[in-house]
Design a protein around this motif. Structure first.
Motif, PDB file in Angstrom:
ATOM      1  N   ASN A  31     -40.282 -62.083-103.368  1.00 58.77           N
ATOM      2  CA  ASN A  31     -40.486 -62.021-101.919  1.00 58.77           C
ATOM      3  C   ASN A  31     -41.846 -61.469-101.504  1.00 58.77           C
ATOM      4  O   ASN A  31     -42.119 -61.335-100.308  1.00 58.77           O
ATOM      5  CB  ASN A  31     -39.370 -61.201-101.257  1.00 58.77           C
ATOM      6  N   HIS A  32     -42.697 -61.134-102.459  1.00 65.48           N
ATOM      7  CA  HIS A  32     -44.042 -60.675-102.107  1.00 65.48           C
ATOM      8  C   HIS A  32     -45.106 -61.732-102.402  1.00 65.48           C
ATOM      9  O   HIS A  32     -46.249 -61.588-101.994  1.00 65.48           O
ATOM     10  CB  HIS A  32     -44.379 -59.385-102.866  1.00 65.48           C
ATOM     11  N   GLN A  33     -44.716 -62.780-103.113  1.00 71.99           N
ATOM     12  CA  GLN A  33     -45.640 -63.873-103.408  1.00 71.99           C
ATOM     13  C   GLN A  33     -45.073 -65.152-102.807  1.00 71.99           C
ATOM     14  O   GLN A  33     -44.485 -65.979-103.494  1.00 71.99           O
ATOM     15  CB  GLN A  33     -45.824 -64.010-104.927  1.00 71.99           C
ATOM     16  N   VAL A  34     -45.228 -65.280-101.494  1.00 73.25           N
ATOM     17  CA  VAL A  34     -44.616 -66.401-100.786  1.00 73.25           C
ATOM     18  C   VAL A  34     -45.626 -67.485-100.434  1.00 73.25           C
ATOM     19  O   VAL A  34     -45.323 -68.389 -99.653  1.00 73.25           O
ATOM     20  CB  VAL A  34     -43.916 -65.910 -99.492  1.00 73.25           C
ATOM     21  N   ASP A  35     -46.822 -67.410-101.008  1.00 76.99           N
ATOM     22  CA  ASP A  35     -47.868 -68.361-100.653  1.00 76.99           C
ATOM     23  C   ASP A  35     -47.454 -69.805-100.897  1.00 76.99           C
ATOM     24  O   ASP A  35     -47.730 -70.690-100.075  1.00 76.99           O
ATOM     25  CB  ASP A  35     -49.152 -68.060-101.435  1.00 76.99           C
ATOM     26  N   SER A  36     -46.801 -70.068-102.035  1.00 79.61           N
ATOM     27  CA  SER A  36     -46.443 -71.443-102.375  1.00 79.61           C
ATOM     28  C   SER A  36     -45.422 -72.009-101.391  1.00 79.61           C
ATOM     29  O   SER A  36     -45.580 -73.133-100.887  1.00 79.61           O
ATOM     30  CB  SER A  36     -45.890 -71.512-103.807  1.00 79.61           C
ATOM     31  N   LEU A  37     -44.370 -71.230-101.096  1.00 71.25           N
ATOM     32  CA  LEU A  37     -43.381 -71.696-100.129  1.00 71.25           C
ATOM     33  C   LEU A  37     -43.988 -71.824 -98.736  1.00 71.25           C
ATOM     34  O   LEU A  37     -43.663 -72.748 -97.979  1.00 71.25           O
ATOM     35  CB  LEU A  37     -42.193 -70.736-100.087  1.00 71.25           C
ATOM     36  N   ASN A  38     -44.860 -70.893 -98.386  1.00 71.56           N
ATOM     37  CA  ASN A  38     -45.517 -70.946 -97.089  1.00 71.56           C
ATOM     38  C   ASN A  38     -46.365 -72.202 -96.961  1.00 71.56           C
ATOM     39  O   ASN A  38     -46.373 -72.865 -95.916  1.00 71.56           O
ATOM     40  CB  ASN A  38     -46.377 -69.699 -96.887  1.00 71.56           C
ATOM     41  N   LYS A  39     -47.076 -72.550 -98.019  1.00 70.33           N
ATOM     42  CA  LYS A  39     -47.891 -73.775 -98.009  1.00 70.33           C
ATOM     43  C   LYS A  39     -47.013 -75.013 -97.919  1.00 70.33           C
ATOM     44  O   LYS A  39     -47.358 -75.989 -97.240  1.00 70.33           O
ATOM     45  CB  LYS A  39     -48.775 -73.833 -99.246  1.00 70.33           C
ATOM     46  N   LEU A  40     -45.862 -75.007 -98.622  1.00 63.57           N
ATOM     47  CA  LEU A  40     -44.943 -76.134 -98.541  1.00 63.57           C
ATOM     48  C   LEU A  40     -44.504 -76.366 -97.102  1.00 63.57           C
ATOM     49  O   LEU A  40     -44.499 -77.509 -96.616  1.00 63.57           O
ATOM     50  CB  LEU A  40     -43.726 -75.882 -99.435  1.00 63.57           C
ATOM     51  N   VAL A  41     -44.142 -75.277 -96.403  1.00 59.21           N
ATOM     52  CA  VAL A  41     -43.665 -75.404 -95.031  1.00 59.21           C
ATOM     53  C   VAL A  41     -44.804 -75.728 -94.073  1.00 59.21           C
ATOM     54  O   VAL A  41     -44.731 -76.706 -93.304  1.00 59.21           O
ATOM     55  CB  VAL A  41     -42.952 -74.108 -94.581  1.00 59.21           C
ATOM     56  N   MET A  42     -45.863 -74.892 -94.097  1.00 60.06           N
ATOM     57  CA  MET A  42     -46.898 -74.959 -93.074  1.00 60.06           C
ATOM     58  C   MET A  42     -47.945 -76.048 -93.316  1.00 60.06           C
ATOM     59  O   MET A  42     -48.606 -76.477 -92.373  1.00 60.06           O
ATOM     60  CB  MET A  42     -47.592 -73.597 -92.947  1.00 60.06           C
ATOM     61  N   ASP A  43     -48.106 -76.487 -94.567  1.00 59.10           N
ATOM     62  CA  ASP A  43     -49.127 -77.497 -94.859  1.00 59.10           C
ATOM     63  C   ASP A  43     -48.566 -78.882 -95.137  1.00 59.10           C
ATOM     64  O   ASP A  43     -49.307 -79.871 -95.100  1.00 59.10           O
ATOM     65  CB  ASP A  43     -49.975 -77.070 -96.072  1.00 59.10           C
ATOM     66  N   PHE A  44     -47.249 -78.967 -95.412  1.00 62.97           N
ATOM     67  CA  PHE A  44     -46.683 -80.262 -95.768  1.00 62.97           C
ATOM     68  C   PHE A  44     -45.452 -80.617 -94.929  1.00 62.97           C
ATOM     69  O   PHE A  44     -45.495 -81.561 -94.132  1.00 62.97           O
ATOM     70  CB  PHE A  44     -46.333 -80.287 -97.269  1.00 62.97           C
TER      71      PHE A  44
END
Length: 317
Positions: A31-44
């Protein structure tokens, strides 16, 4: 029954959010390394969903959303500036923290909560007003926050480059994000009456259908990594986001000559709890995210009550 409709709208949202929270707290998902999930949601996923929804809307349908864009954007900007000025003037926090708090309060969680709630209440047509409102917030308060962060420090203490270059750089980064470009391009295609065709729509919707569920899971995951601290600032922030924002919107739509449908959608979207952009920006700029995190947690929990009331009042059928 009305209670069944409210439960059907709210239960899936908080169930998936709870899954994300539990996965983070139990360390099933980091839960402290959410960059990948964030990119999935916000960029794709989210850009694909809102682009497909706006681009496929007719010109008349899109023009009908102009009042919603103006009302939602105006309310968010007013609330943002009011909180920023008050916090900076009356407390010892810096301008960066005041900007992050203002963003958290003003910009609701449209991706994680707004999209599934409005889709449950209005059906597939609800994606278009969510996309338009998301575009309003992304074009107005999100770039303003980035500019304030760049002016008052940036990632490395604020010594890099002339002020004008830093402001222009912040604007460029904000306005070229996929979540900003997608609704803008979709609106442009809709107004120009250019159609993408069923094949392109199908391709975009396949990834776009993941947006709501993954965004909810991500919201819970982000919240699970935040320490919760309840104080009067968090209470005031929760009241501002969950009570004042929808009431202010209700006042605006009462004064302005807008349709009943636009008014109801604007108020419902204004009742959505605080978003997590402030947390993500804090992490990105190496700032304290604890206060913003507490605001999001309190706003999300309290919104179970306020959103149920909003749905019952606005959509009694």
């Amino acid at each position: 029954m009305l209670s069944d409709a409210i439960l059907l709208a709210l239960a899936p949202v908080f169930f998936v959010m709870g899954l994300g929270y539990a996965a983070g707290r139990m360390h099933i998902v980091e839960n402290h390394q959410v960059d990948s999930l964030n990119k999935l949601v916000m960029d794709f996923a989210l850009p694909a969903s809102v682009f497909a929804a706006t681009a496929s809307a007719s010109r008349s349908e899109m023009l009908a959303q102009a009042p919603l864009f103006a009302i939602s954007g105006g309310v968010m900007l007013l609330l943002y500036l009011a909180w920023y000025v008050r916090q900076h003037a009356s407390s010892k926090i810096g301008k960066e923290d005041a900007a992050l708090q203002a963003l958290t309060i003003a910009f609701p969680n449209l991706a994680g909560v707004g999209l599934p709630i409005v889709s449950a209440v209005l059906g597939p047509t609800g994606v278009v007003p969510v996309a338009v409102t998301l575009a309003a917030g992304s074009i107005l308060v999100s770039p303003l926050t980035l500019i304030l962060l760049e002016i008052n420090g940036g990632k490395d203490g604020g010594a890099a480059g002339p002020m004008t270059a830093r402001i222009l750089g912040a604007l460029r980064r904000a306005l070229t994000k996929p979540v900003v470009l997608a609704p803008v391009l979709g609106i442009a295609l809709s107004l120009s009456e250019v159609r993408l065709g069923p094949v392109v729509d199908a391709c975009l919707l396949l990834i776009g259908h993941a947006a709501a569920g993954v965004a909810l899971f991500l919201t819970g995951l982000v919240l699970s990594g935040q320490s919760f601290r309840l104080d009067w600032k968090v209470v005031r922030a929760t009241a501002a986001a969950d009570i004042i924002r929808p009431l202010l919107t209700a006042l605006v739509v009462f004064i302005l000559p807008v349709s009943a449908e636009t008014a109801k959608v604007a108020i419902l979207l204004a009742a959505v709890p605080s978003g997590f952009f402030g947390i993500l920006f804090a992490v990105n700029y190496r700032l304290d995210s604890a206060t913003a995190g507490s605001m999001v947690i309190a706003s999300t929990v309290f919104s179970i009550i306020t959103m149920a009331i909003a749905i019952a009042v606005l959509f009694p059928g």
